[in-house]
Motif scaffolding. Structure first.
Motif, PDB file in Angstrom:
ATOM      1  N   ASN A 773      28.608   2.390  -0.681  1.00  0.00           N
ATOM      2  CA  ASN A 773      30.004   2.330  -0.248  1.00  0.00           C
ATOM      3  C   ASN A 773      30.145   2.352   1.266  1.00  0.00           C
ATOM      4  OD1 ASN A 773      31.296   2.384  -2.900  1.00  0.00           O
ATOM      5  ND2 ASN A 773      30.444   4.444  -3.037  1.00  0.00           N
ATOM      6  N   GLN A 774      29.293   1.631   1.959  1.00  0.00           N
ATOM      7  CA  GLN A 774      29.346   1.639   3.420  1.00  0.00           C
ATOM      8  C   GLN A 774      29.167   0.241   4.001  1.00  0.00           C
ATOM      9  OE1 GLN A 774      27.640   5.157   5.244  1.00  0.00           O
ATOM     10  NE2 GLN A 774      26.989   3.938   6.989  1.00  0.00           N
ATOM     11  N   LEU A 775      29.643  -0.758   3.304  1.00  0.00           N
ATOM     12  CA  LEU A 775      29.528  -2.126   3.812  1.00  0.00           C
ATOM     13  C   LEU A 775      30.218  -2.261   5.165  1.00  0.00           C
ATOM     14  CD1 LEU A 775      30.153  -4.196   0.568  1.00  0.00           C
ATOM     15  CD2 LEU A 775      28.015  -3.937   1.815  1.00  0.00           C
ATOM     16  N   PRO A 776      29.657  -3.122   6.037  1.00  0.00           N
ATOM     17  CA  PRO A 776      28.561  -4.067   5.765  1.00  0.00           C
ATOM     18  C   PRO A 776      27.167  -3.436   5.780  1.00  0.00           C
ATOM     19  CG  PRO A 776      29.247  -4.312   8.021  1.00  0.00           C
ATOM     20  CD  PRO A 776      30.191  -3.300   7.409  1.00  0.00           C
ATOM     21  N   ASP A 777      27.055  -2.166   6.273  1.00  0.00           N
ATOM     22  CA  ASP A 777      25.744  -1.525   6.295  1.00  0.00           C
ATOM     23  C   ASP A 777      25.308  -1.234   4.863  1.00  0.00           C
ATOM     24  OD1 ASP A 777      25.951  -1.562   9.057  1.00  0.00           O
ATOM     25  OD2 ASP A 777      26.878   0.417   9.125  1.00  0.00           O
ATOM     26  N   ALA A 778      24.036  -1.535   4.550  1.00  0.00           N
ATOM     27  CA  ALA A 778      23.642  -1.418   3.148  1.00  0.00           C
ATOM     28  C   ALA A 778      22.207  -0.927   2.937  1.00  0.00           C
ATOM     29  CB  ALA A 778      23.812  -2.766   2.452  1.00  0.00           C
ATOM     30  N   TYR A 779      21.207  -1.396   3.690  1.00  0.00           N
ATOM     31  CA  TYR A 779      19.814  -1.190   3.293  1.00  0.00           C
ATOM     32  C   TYR A 779      18.967  -0.549   4.393  1.00  0.00           C
ATOM     33  CZ  TYR A 779      20.584  -4.453  -0.620  1.00  0.00           C
ATOM     34  OH  TYR A 779      21.041  -5.077  -1.753  1.00  0.00           O
ATOM     35  N   ILE A 780      18.070   0.332   3.974  1.00  0.00           N
ATOM     36  CA  ILE A 780      16.888   0.697   4.750  1.00  0.00           C
ATOM     37  C   ILE A 780      15.722   0.002   4.055  1.00  0.00           C
ATOM     38  CG2 ILE A 780      15.368   2.531   5.544  1.00  0.00           C
ATOM     39  CD1 ILE A 780      18.073   2.612   6.883  1.00  0.00           C
ATOM     40  N   PRO A 781      15.182  -1.062   4.626  1.00  0.00           N
ATOM     41  CA  PRO A 781      14.182  -1.860   3.909  1.00  0.00           C
ATOM     42  C   PRO A 781      12.790  -1.249   4.000  1.00  0.00           C
ATOM     43  CG  PRO A 781      14.578  -2.816   6.057  1.00  0.00           C
ATOM     44  CD  PRO A 781      15.513  -1.638   5.943  1.00  0.00           C
ATOM     45  N   ALA A 782      11.977  -1.584   3.035  1.00  0.00           N
ATOM     46  CA  ALA A 782      10.547  -1.285   3.060  1.00  0.00           C
ATOM     47  C   ALA A 782       9.797  -2.563   3.451  1.00  0.00           C
ATOM     48  CB  ALA A 782      10.099  -0.794   1.694  1.00  0.00           C
ATOM     49  N   PRO A 783       8.540  -2.463   3.823  1.00  0.00           N
ATOM     50  CA  PRO A 783       7.783  -3.681   4.167  1.00  0.00           C
ATOM     51  C   PRO A 783       7.723  -4.640   2.981  1.00  0.00           C
ATOM     52  CG  PRO A 783       6.600  -1.724   4.893  1.00  0.00           C
ATOM     53  CD  PRO A 783       7.726  -1.240   4.043  1.00  0.00           C
ATOM     54  N   TYR A 784       7.997  -5.927   3.237  1.00  0.00           N
ATOM     55  CA  TYR A 784       7.952  -6.900   2.148  1.00  0.00           C
ATOM     56  C   TYR A 784       6.617  -7.645   2.104  1.00  0.00           C
ATOM     57  CZ  TYR A 784       9.321 -10.152   5.905  1.00  0.00           C
ATOM     58  OH  TYR A 784       9.389 -10.861   7.085  1.00  0.00           O
ATOM     59  N   GLU A 785       5.621  -7.109   2.802  1.00  0.00           N
ATOM     60  CA  GLU A 785       4.268  -7.642   2.739  1.00  0.00           C
ATOM     61  C   GLU A 785       3.336  -6.576   2.171  1.00  0.00           C
ATOM     62  OE1 GLU A 785       3.543  -8.557   6.792  1.00  0.00           O
ATOM     63  OE2 GLU A 785       4.452 -10.555   6.683  1.00  0.00           O
ATOM     64  N   ILE A 786       2.174  -7.016   1.710  1.00  0.00           N
ATOM     65  CA  ILE A 786       1.196  -6.081   1.192  1.00  0.00           C
ATOM     66  C   ILE A 786       0.789  -5.104   2.290  1.00  0.00           C
ATOM     67  CG2 ILE A 786      -0.714  -7.668   1.686  1.00  0.00           C
ATOM     68  CD1 ILE A 786      -2.143  -6.527  -0.779  1.00  0.00           C
ATOM     69  N   ASN A 787       0.652  -3.816   1.927  1.00  0.00           N
ATOM     70  CA  ASN A 787       0.235  -2.774   2.861  1.00  0.00           C
ATOM     71  C   ASN A 787      -1.112  -2.222   2.431  1.00  0.00           C
ATOM     72  OD1 ASN A 787       2.591  -1.350   4.818  1.00  0.00           O
ATOM     73  ND2 ASN A 787       3.298  -2.857   3.341  1.00  0.00           N
ATOM     74  N   TYR A 788      -2.025  -2.088   3.378  1.00  0.00           N
ATOM     75  CA  TYR A 788      -3.354  -1.575   3.084  1.00  0.00           C
ATOM     76  C   TYR A 788      -3.525  -0.172   3.671  1.00  0.00           C
ATOM     77  CZ  TYR A 788      -4.358  -6.490   2.080  1.00  0.00           C
ATOM     78  OH  TYR A 788      -4.323  -7.761   1.572  1.00  0.00           O
ATOM     79  N   PHE A 789      -4.377   0.602   3.038  1.00  0.00           N
ATOM     80  CA  PHE A 789      -4.742   1.911   3.579  1.00  0.00           C
ATOM     81  C   PHE A 789      -6.154   2.242   3.108  1.00  0.00           C
ATOM     82  CE2 PHE A 789      -2.862   2.758  -0.535  1.00  0.00           C
ATOM     83  CZ  PHE A 789      -3.704   3.715  -1.095  1.00  0.00           C
ATOM     84  N   GLY A 790      -6.810   3.095   3.852  1.00  0.00           N
ATOM     85  CA  GLY A 790      -8.156   3.526   3.483  1.00  0.00           C
ATOM     86  C   GLY A 790      -8.532   4.763   4.257  1.00  0.00           C
ATOM     87  N   GLY A 791      -9.528   5.472   3.764  1.00  0.00           N
ATOM     88  CA  GLY A 791      -9.914   6.680   4.467  1.00  0.00           C
ATOM     89  C   GLY A 791     -11.156   7.313   3.900  1.00  0.00           C
ATOM     90  N   VAL A 792     -11.529   8.430   4.504  1.00  0.00           N
ATOM     91  CA  VAL A 792     -12.676   9.204   4.052  1.00  0.00           C
ATOM     92  C   VAL A 792     -12.335  10.682   4.197  1.00  0.00           C
ATOM     93  CG1 VAL A 792     -13.745   9.055   6.350  1.00  0.00           C
ATOM     94  CG2 VAL A 792     -15.131   9.662   4.358  1.00  0.00           C
ATOM     95  N   ASN A 793     -12.657  11.454   3.177  1.00  0.00           N
ATOM     96  CA  ASN A 793     -12.492  12.902   3.192  1.00  0.00           C
ATOM     97  C   ASN A 793     -13.869  13.547   3.140  1.00  0.00           C
ATOM     98  OD1 ASN A 793      -9.732  12.370   2.989  1.00  0.00           O
ATOM     99  ND2 ASN A 793      -9.711  12.646   0.775  1.00  0.00           N
ATOM    100  N   LEU A 794     -14.159  14.377   4.115  1.00  0.00           N
ATOM    101  CA  LEU A 794     -15.452  15.048   4.216  1.00  0.00           C
ATOM    102  C   LEU A 794     -15.278  16.540   3.958  1.00  0.00           C
ATOM    103  CD1 LEU A 794     -16.742  13.292   7.464  1.00  0.00           C
ATOM    104  CD2 LEU A 794     -17.115  12.590   5.085  1.00  0.00           C
ATOM    105  N   LYS A 795     -16.266  17.130   3.282  1.00  0.00           N
ATOM    106  CA  LYS A 795     -16.158  18.545   2.938  1.00  0.00           C
ATOM    107  C   LYS A 795     -17.545  19.168   2.919  1.00  0.00           C
ATOM    108  CE  LYS A 795     -14.328  21.520  -0.769  1.00  0.00           C
ATOM    109  NZ  LYS A 795     -13.625  21.506  -2.083  1.00  0.00           N
ATOM    110  N   TYR A 796     -17.653  20.353   3.508  1.00  0.00           N
ATOM    111  CA  TYR A 796     -18.902  21.105   3.450  1.00  0.00           C
ATOM    112  C   TYR A 796     -18.633  22.443   2.783  1.00  0.00           C
ATOM    113  CZ  TYR A 796     -23.314  23.309   4.613  1.00  0.00           C
ATOM    114  OH  TYR A 796     -24.532  23.935   4.526  1.00  0.00           O
ATOM    115  N   LEU A 797     -19.357  22.698   1.711  1.00  0.00           N
ATOM    116  CA  LEU A 797     -19.186  23.919   0.933  1.00  0.00           C
ATOM    117  C   LEU A 797     -20.304  24.890   1.277  1.00  0.00           C
ATOM    118  CD1 LEU A 797     -17.490  25.228  -1.385  1.00  0.00           C
ATOM    119  CD2 LEU A 797     -19.189  24.284  -2.967  1.00  0.00           C
ATOM    120  N   PHE A 798     -19.943  26.056   1.770  1.00  0.00           N
ATOM    121  CA  PHE A 798     -20.954  27.050   2.174  1.00  0.00           C
ATOM    122  C   PHE A 798     -21.540  27.757   0.951  1.00  0.00           C
ATOM    123  CE2 PHE A 798     -18.266  26.475   5.858  1.00  0.00           C
ATOM    124  CZ  PHE A 798     -19.174  26.408   6.887  1.00  0.00           C
TER     125      PHE A 798
END
Length: 798
Positions: A773-798
């Motif tokens: 109910n706030q026209l003309p303002d309407a959307y907060i868009p998300a990326p319309y392309e593929i998004n990539y992510f990657g990582g590594v989690n390291l842990k040392y147990l004593f």
């Protein structure tokens, strides 16, 4: 002869010792491959031992010996030994079926199993929370919790919940608010994130450190006060028992996403301490949408003796998110993601620095009665700018929650349990607002702070008193009844009153006060366990939402907005839960009717040309009549500790929403056919509630293998929905495909987890948030392309 008998005895003992060989083995966590310290190994001939710091054990062995291996929180495993000379490796799996205990949601039943809870409570653990990056709670909520939609206004701020059609507060142009979260209550480690006025700001929450989430849907006023929509309980990670470790996590992704987390975990038999530091940044996929955050969390649990324990939490965050404003419907449809120039010119942003702390003490008076009392507080320093100007705010929020839990066996098959308590909360705030003007020294730069508009000192206090009792009856029946009473007091003081009102005959008060008392929220439930694996239930519940301080004063006219009453929500829910096929197939089905009466709406006053809203004020409008169906299913299709695939688990959930306005009117002042000022009444009665799609469903698959490879893939569908209450404007439906693949392994004391993933694999246009109910303002868009992510989690147990 004596020598003969001694030699014979020695010979027999030697044979017996030879027969009783020592079996050696190790016990690991099946998911992380970490050794389990203190796991219990029992044999069929009643011998017992436990694993050492390396997860290793040895025990007397003979052929066809049966072992039973158990560890708290893990599924007990049995194994028959055929060869005592072979070292055995045993992998235990965490108990993940949904009939595990409700841990962080208040209930009146001592039995915390899902089958005993007469309402829809959805619990998320590490599996659901980490299917994607794990940094954005809305990813997990929207894919796993039927009936709940979580939105965000920026890359990682401005989060809001919509629970069964009630989500937003109230904005300029009618039925909903797009700028803060109201109606639901949010807790973090027992600390109220929702302030004493009922507004929830989550910009500063480190969702990447959240380990458990429990969501109770629908009016929850009995145990949680002013919670008309529901309750969200969050819990951060805790140190594992009897384990000490250090960890370092790295993650990178599209558009400059970078997250690092450093963690120290110390777990003992009776105490634990976890400290982590996280830094998160994002360059944004649109102009002026950068974000950076720093988090520090400390979580400790301490068992003082058999009767007393203490839990503590301390957190600090520094959060900054740029805003480029909402897109118009035309911009969104044409993929013009350039943003709103009014926001960008004002360097629009949300900056929040927060310090939170809480301590809880539990005391068991005896086996029947216990008390848990928590004290909490938070201090924030906030500055925000938007298209309308700049504001500074410094709220101080503190309170306590104290509950007595009681449990009695009245006779054979009859039990009585209860929770009785109080929650108090107080907030004091100083808020300054400013205009914004061009910087004459840098006309090409951002606008700067201009003249002071207002200084408002706000004080708000809430008090909730509650009791709820559950009577357990023969034949697996239970009846629950309770009542909560809530009160709220608000005051607003104009610190600039003298600038315009300090003259004889003035009628504008300097301070405005309002009290809402004796808001009574009853609940009544019946639960029946059909067997040990299924139950049916029916529940009636009530909750309220009181107006906030900004709604009972009209600054443009100087008038006090008299006559506002709190919104009231009532809900009837019936459902069934169950877990079949040895807890491999879990389901939950809920059908409900939720009515929200005296829903607050805005009356806007236009200029004579009917082109600009001069000001708006709040009035109670009509009702929402929300009918819905929610289904959740999880199935462990394959489960094996011997084959290549350890587990293969499909999951799905479905939501159907038939939500309608009843006697709902929205008023504006405009022009009639004679070009005269007139009051225009827009009647939304019978229309679909804006912001809620009729159909939402999710399907997905989790896989885990013996060698450490794991992954998931899921599909999320959201139907088209109206974003104006007149049913003239509608979003498009969309479907998202997301996936993640990783490899984790523990080699002696060192563990690692390497992963990569992608969201929106098909490149679909969709939104983070829709402004209603706030026209003309309407959307907060998300990326319309593929998004990539990657990582590594390291842990040392004593």
């Amino acid at each position: 002869m004596k020598t003969y008998f001694m030699l014979s005895a020695f010979f027999m003992l030697s044979i017996n010792a030879w027969c009783q060989q020592q079996l050696k083995g190790k016990v690991f966590d099946a998911e992380t491959n970490s050794p389990l310290i203190g796991a219990t190994i029992k044999t069929s001939d009643k011998k017992v031992t436990v694993t050492d710091n390396n997860g290793a054990f040895s025990i007397n062995c003979s052929e066809s010996l049966e072992l039973s291996i158990s560890y708290i929180g893990y599924t007990t495993q049995k194994q028959v030994i055929q060869n005592c000379n072979e070292e055995v490796t045993i992998n235990l799996s965490i108990v993940k079926n949904e009939l595990n205990e409700v841990e962080i949601t208040a209930t009146s039943t001592k039995e915390k199993m899902q089958l005993q809870q007469p309402k829809a409570i959805v619990k998320l653990d590490n599996t659901e929370l980490k299917r994607g990056t794990g940094l954005y709670l809305d990813d997990a909520i929207n894919a796993n919790v039927p009936g709940v939609f979580m939105q965000r206004r920026t890359a990682s701020a401005g989060q809001q919940f919509n629970i069964r059609g009630y989500g937003n507060g109230l904005g300029f142009k009618g039925a909903n608010n797009n700028f803060d979260g109201q109606g639901s209550k949010v807790y973090l480690n027992g600390i109220a994130i929702t302030d004493a006025e009922g507004i929830t700001l989550m910009d500063d929450i480190d969702f990447g450190s959240i380990d458990k989430v429990e969501i109770s849907k629908g009016p929850s006023g009995t145990l949680y006060g002013l919670a008309i929509a529901g309750v969200v309980n969050l819990q951060t990670q805790k140190a594992e028992k009897n384990k000490t470790s250090i960890g370092q996590d790295f993650m990178a992704g599209s558009y400059g996403l970078l997250r690092t987390t450093t963690r120290l975990s110390i777990g003992g038999e009776k105490s634990s301490l976890l400290i982590n530091y996280g830094r998160q940044q994002f360059d944004g996929f649109m102009v002026h949408t950068k974000s950076h955050k720093d988090f520090v969390n400390l979580m400790g649990d301490f068992v003082l003796n058999e009767k007393q324990s203490i839990t503590t939490y301390v957190g600090y965050s520094d959060s900054y998110d740029e805003r480029n404003g909402e897109l118009t419907d035309v911009q969104y449809d044409s993929l013009d993601y350039s943003g709103n120039t009014r926001y960008i010119d004002n360097n629009a942003h949300s900056a929040v620095k927060t310090f939170r702390a809480g301590v809880g003490h539990t005391y068991h008076f005896n086996k029947n009665i216990a008390n848990t009392t928590s004290f909490f507080g938070s201090s924030q320093n906030m500055d925000n700018s938007s298209a309308g100007g700049w504001s500074d705010k410094a709220p101080l929020n503190y309170g306590l929650r104290s509950t007595f839990d009681m449990d009695f066996n009245l006779s054979d098959g009859i039990k009585l349990s209860s929770i009785t308590g109080i929650e108090l909360q107080k907030m004091n705030t100083i808020a300054n607002s400013y205009s914004m003007i061009p910087d004459s020294t840098n006309l090409n730069g951002y606008n700067i702070i201009g003249s002071l508009r207002s200084i408002a000192a706000t004080s708000s206090a809430t008090a909730s008193y509650f009791t709820q009792w559950t009577l357990g009856l023969p034949k697996n029946f239970s009846i629950t009844a309770g009542v909560g009473i809530s009160n709220m007091t608000l005051s607003l003081q104009d610190r600039l009153w003298a600038n315009t009102n300090n003259h004889p005959g003035n009628t504008t008060p300097q301070e405005y006060r309002k009290t809402y008392s004796n808001l009574v929220s009853p609940t009544f439930s019946i639960n029946k366990k059909i067997s040990e694996v299924a139950s049916i239930y029916g529940t009636y519940s009530v909750g309220y939402k009181a107006p906030v301080s900004s709604q009972f004063y009209i600054p443009t006219t100087g008038e006090v907005n008299e006559g506002l009453v709190p919104e009231k929500g009532t809900q009837i829910e019936v459902g069934t839960k169950g877990s079949f096929l040895e807890n491999r197939l879990y389901y939950s089905i809920a059908v409900f009717n939720a009515k929200f009466e005296d829903k607050m709406t805005a009356v806007s006053v236009q200029n004579p040309q009917n082109t600009v809203t001069l000001y708006s004020y709040v009035a109670n409008g009509g009702s929402l009549n929300n009918n819905g169906l929610e289904v959740l299913v999880k199935y462990e299709l394959m489960k094996s500790n011997k084959g290549f695939i350890k587990s293969l688990s499909p999951f799905a959930n479905f939501t159907f929403s038939d939500f309608k306005y009843e006697n709902f009117q929205y008023q504006t002042k405009g022009k009639n056919s004679l070009n005269q000022d007139s009051l225009i009444v827009n009647d939304y009665s019978g229309n679909q509630v804006a912001g809620v799609p009729p159909i939402v469903f999710n399907v997905g698959l989790d896989i885990d293998t013996k060698i450490g490879i794991y992954g998931n893939i899921n599909y999320n569908y959201r139907d088209a929905m109206y974003y104006t209450s007149d049913e003239l404007n509608q979003t498009s439906s969309y479907g998202l495909v997301n996936a993640k693949l990783g490899f984790r392994k523990t080699i002696k004391h060192f563990g690692f987890d390497i992963y990569g993933g992608a969201s929106n694999i098909t490149g679909t246009q969709y939104y983070y948030m829709v402004f209603l109910n706030q026209l003309p303002d309407a959307y907060i868009p998300a990326p319309y392309e593929i998004n990539y992510f990657g990582g590594v989690n390291l842990k040392y147990l004593f």
